[in-house]
Design an enzyme around this catalytic site. Structure first.
Site, PDB file in Angstrom:
ATOM      1  CG  ASP A 175       9.938   5.206  -7.237  1.00  0.00           C
ATOM      2  OD1 ASP A 175      10.926   5.494  -6.523  1.00  0.00           O
ATOM      3  OD2 ASP A 175       8.834   4.887  -6.770  1.00  0.00           O
ATOM      4  CD  GLU A 215      -1.100   0.044   3.729  1.00  0.00           C
ATOM      5  OE1 GLU A 215      -0.744  -0.573   4.752  1.00  0.00           O
ATOM      6  OE2 GLU A 215      -2.170   0.672   3.636  1.00  0.00           O
TER       7      GLU A 215
END
Length: 787
Positions: free
Chosen positions: A207, A92
């Site tokens: 990323d 998450e």
């Protein structure tokens, strides 16, 4: 996603050098800008992740946003009448969660990323989601997590992706604390393969970190989470968003926002990842984010004495973590480093590495070399494996004007879909459309050489690009459309190879190009006797091959009176080449000892076989005129310093690692000006095509054989995969096809392939002519560019 919970060289790349006079070294430039504000990311495509992501390991997560509500236990895709049973939470972050789900229809286990619609109220957030879907679904690579589908219900947007049951490398590192160098080599080859593929297709991930490197059932690395990914849509584009995970952010992202950043940021991240795999923590790790940024700015890190790390690994990490992005090695530079080439490389890694350190003492040097070659091929890192982003046919995309209209239509749809009041269904519909990129984002792998660089008039001449189409060995296409169907793709690509008749301008009192030793004067005679306008090399060779093959169909052999005179043509062709076009350009060595670099900005440096003189070649009038200037390695303008520095590395690498002592190579040291050079290069489905300034056409086939056609196609030179050269008159090749089949099976097979390759060459050249004529008949011709 943040913290997934899956269970289960010196400053410049060290390249060997060979004989040559000393070259100047490039200069490192400091990064003068002060640290930016780091409280929040500055989204470029609607980045809504808020505060900078947590570094890892072991910096705790910085994201303090409210946890999104859970989706229903049974997730329904009404558009496809499919139900997904939610199993458990995998990870998450921000407004999204990732769950393991089961497709009730097919009983398959998948991962499902859930984004709340409540987080998609702004144009910025919608743009980010659109970009993530659009980019991720266009990528198909063995080491990229597979994107499956996207849909919505009343509360959420769902993205289904392939499940990686062995968690992430971050999870594994927490269990193991650090990895052995053989393990790291396997992980790194797969990561570099994915990275190379993304850059080839104009995607910057931005990323890359251990938490986004997932492991499939066979412990293969899969790059995931394209939430910060960006697409380079035109040559020279630089991104300026400050985004990423603190420990992995490249210095130019933080401290050079004026110039922006490009593909090099991912390369920097691979260096951080390698360090972290071997040492057990990130190189710039501290407790405070601002301190991490300061250490990145100062390039301040060390190798702990209590953590064993080979000198080769240290050198490679130092080469990658270079502050100046232009001096970082390419993916292939990294793979060619001794740390990979000389170290132990296992064929694969077992799932048992979760629980303990594996042993590799049974792996010999020969086995390691074979394993590395296999890993590279599986990661699509071999030269013959370049392929395009999955560009599916688009409606009305068979003609340029229709494709342009398609781009405009999709752009209009996108602008409407990301408006705050627009329904999410419109966004998903637009995002599902095939990725169609305009303005030279380049559909084929050739366009990866148009990697981001500074705009025109900046300091380095390597960072100047013209906003025009490019012909290249792996990147060729049109400004406004992605390729649609295979045949139309070929036609558009080869059209750019058909340039108008060439003229040459010279400066510095240039002499006429000197013929190679032993070349007969018949070539010059044949050229000088051509009446009127001289047809270009493609048309001339196409006419010759067509006439010969038409005669063959009638059972005749068509001989040309000039065949005897031009038998020495084709002695100068490309013996070795290396593609660094994702950063600089194409390097090559000719059979006469000439070494050249075709830079991405349409200029070339061509080094004489004497290793002292070189030509600087510039393209004029859309590649129809070439201007040469003549210098020595000790006397050249300051603005060429960076290019000469790169020429040194290309020459050293090619001559020491690639250039062999073949029977057909020689050294023409008397040729100090007007050397032959590479004008254009093109990758097709079955071969790479090179066009040289001497009008020779070279076809490098993927069975590692080569065929060189002389300027008018009268002489055919063939080099087999074992570097055995045979030279034939075209009439002799045609005669082979009419002779009885040889009793020797190998000889019969060779003759059949030789004739087949000549036919293939003819079809390519006719395609060039056909599309060129269509272009001329349809209006303004495509802009052309020499590479």
């Amino acid at each position: 996603m943040n913290n997934p919970l899956y269970t289960g060289m010196p400053p410049a790349p060290t390249l060997p050098t060979t004989r040559r006079h000393p070259f100047s070294n490039a200069v490192n430039h400091a990064l003068p800008r002060p640290p930016p504000q780091t409280k929040a990311q500055l989204p470029e495509q609607g980045d809504d992740k808020g505060k900078a992501k947590a570094s890892e390991p072991p910096l705790p997560r910085q994201n303090t946003k409210a946890v999104p509500p859970s989706p229903p236990q049974v997730i329904v895709d009404k558009s496809r009448s499919t139900k997904y049973q939610r199993i458990g939470l995998l990870g998450e972050g921000g407004f999204a969660r990732v769950y393991e789900v089961v497709d009730n229809k097919h009983q398959s286990r998948l991962a499902c990323k859930v984004v709340t619609k409540a987080s998609l109220k702004t144009k910025k957030a919608k743009t980010k989601l659109y970009a993530e879907i659009k980019i991720h679904r266009a990528l198909t690579h063995p080491n990229v997590v597979q994107f499956l589908d996207c849909f919505e219900d009343d509360d959420n947007v769902y993205m289904t992706i392939a499940l990686c049951p062995n968690g992430s490398l971050m999870d594994l590192l927490r269990r193991r604390r650090r990895f052995t160098e053989p393990e790291a080599r396997v992980f790194m080859v797969q990561l570099l393969g994915a990275c190379h593929y993304m850059h080839t297709h104009q995607v910057i991930h931005r990323d890359l970190k251990l938490g986004n490197l997932l492991l499939d059932a066979h412990m293969n690395v899969k790059v995931g989470d394209f939430g910060l990914a960006a697409l380079i849509e035109h040559p020279g584009e630089r991104k300026k968003t400050i985004c990423g995970t603190p420990n992995y952010i490249a210095p130019e992202v933080l401290f050079d926002t004026a110039n922006g950043h490009s593909f090099e940021v991912d390369i920097w991240s691979t260096g951080v990842i390698l360090y972290t795999l071997l040492i057990g923590q990130a190189p710039f790790q501290t407790k405070e984010v601002q301190s991490i940024y300061n250490r990145i700015r100062d390039n301040q890190y060390e190798f702990p004495e209590h953590r064993a790390c080979s000198s080769a690994a240290k050198q490679l990490i130092q080469a990658i973590l270079t502050r100046n992005p232009s001096e970082r090695p390419t993916m292939h530079d990294i793979l060619d480093h001794d740390w990979f080439q000389q170290g132990t490389v296992p064929a694969s890694l077992p799932v048992s590495i979760h629980d303990g350190v594996p042993r590799f003492d049974h792996i010999t040097r020969t086995m390691s070399q074979a394993n590395l070659a296999t890993l590279r091929r599986e990661a699509l890192l071999d030269e013959d494996q370049e392929e395009d982003v999955a560009s599916r046919p688009t409606a009305g995309g068979k003609a340029r004007n229709n494709a342009t209209a398609e781009i405009q239509r999709q752009e209009q749809e996108f602008q409407q879909a990301v408006q705050p009041g627009s329904p999410i269904s419109a966004l998903l519909k637009s995002a599902r459309q095939p990725l169609v990129v305009g303005n030279a984002a380049r559909e084929s792998p050739m366009f990866r050489r148009l990697q981001a660089v500074a705009k025109e008039k900046r300091a380095s001449p390597l960072k100047q690009r013209a906003d025009v189409d490019v012909d290249g060995e792996r990147d060729l296409g049109f400004e406004e459309i992605r390729r649609t169907e295979l045949e139309s793709q070929k036609a558009r690509i080869v059209a750019q190879m058909a340039a108008p008749p060439q003229t040459k301008e010279t400066e510095n009192a240039a002499p006429a190009p000197q013929p190679a030793p032993g070349m007969a004067k018949g070539k010059q005679k044949a050229k000088n006797e051509q009446p009127g306008v001289k047809i270009n090399g493609y048309d001339a060779a196409a006419e010759t091959l067509t006439a010969a093959l038409d005669a063959l169909k009638q059972g005749r052999v068509l001989a040309h009176p000039d065949e005897e005179d031009v038998m020495q043509e084709g002695r100068v062709f490309i013996a070795s080449w290396v593609d660094y076009c994702n950063k600089y350009g194409m390097g090559y060595a000719l059979t006469d000892g000439t070494v050249g670099v075709s830079f991405n900005d349409s200029t070339s440096l061509v080094l004489s076989p004497d290793k002292h003189h070189f030509d600087y070649v510039m393209s004029r009038r859309q590649g129809t005129v070439y201007v040469r200037k003549y210098y020595t390695v000790n006397d050249y303008p300051e603005e060429l310093k960076s290019k000469v520095y790169l020429l040194k590395h290309f020459e050293g690498y090619i001559m020491s690692r690639l250039f062999g002592d073949y029977d057909y190579v020689f050294e023409d040291t008397e040729r100090t000006k007007g050397m032959d050079f590479l004008q254009k290069f093109l990758r097709m489905k079955d071969a790479i095509v090179f066009k040289l300034s001497n009008d020779s056409l070279q076809f490098n086939f993927y069975d590692h054989s080569k065929m060189v056609l002389s300027s008018h196609g009268h002489v055919v030179t063939h080099i087999d995969k074992n570097y055995k050269l045979t030279r034939w008159r075209l009439s002799e090749v045609m005669a082979l096809a009419l002779q009885p089949r040889p009793a020797d099976a190998d000889e019969a097979k060779f003759q059949q392939r030789l004739v087949s390759k000549v036919k293939f060459c003819k079809e390519v050249l006719l395609s060039i002519r056909k599309v060129s004529e269509q272009t001329e008949g349809g209006g303004e011709a495509e802009p052309r560019r020499q590479v």
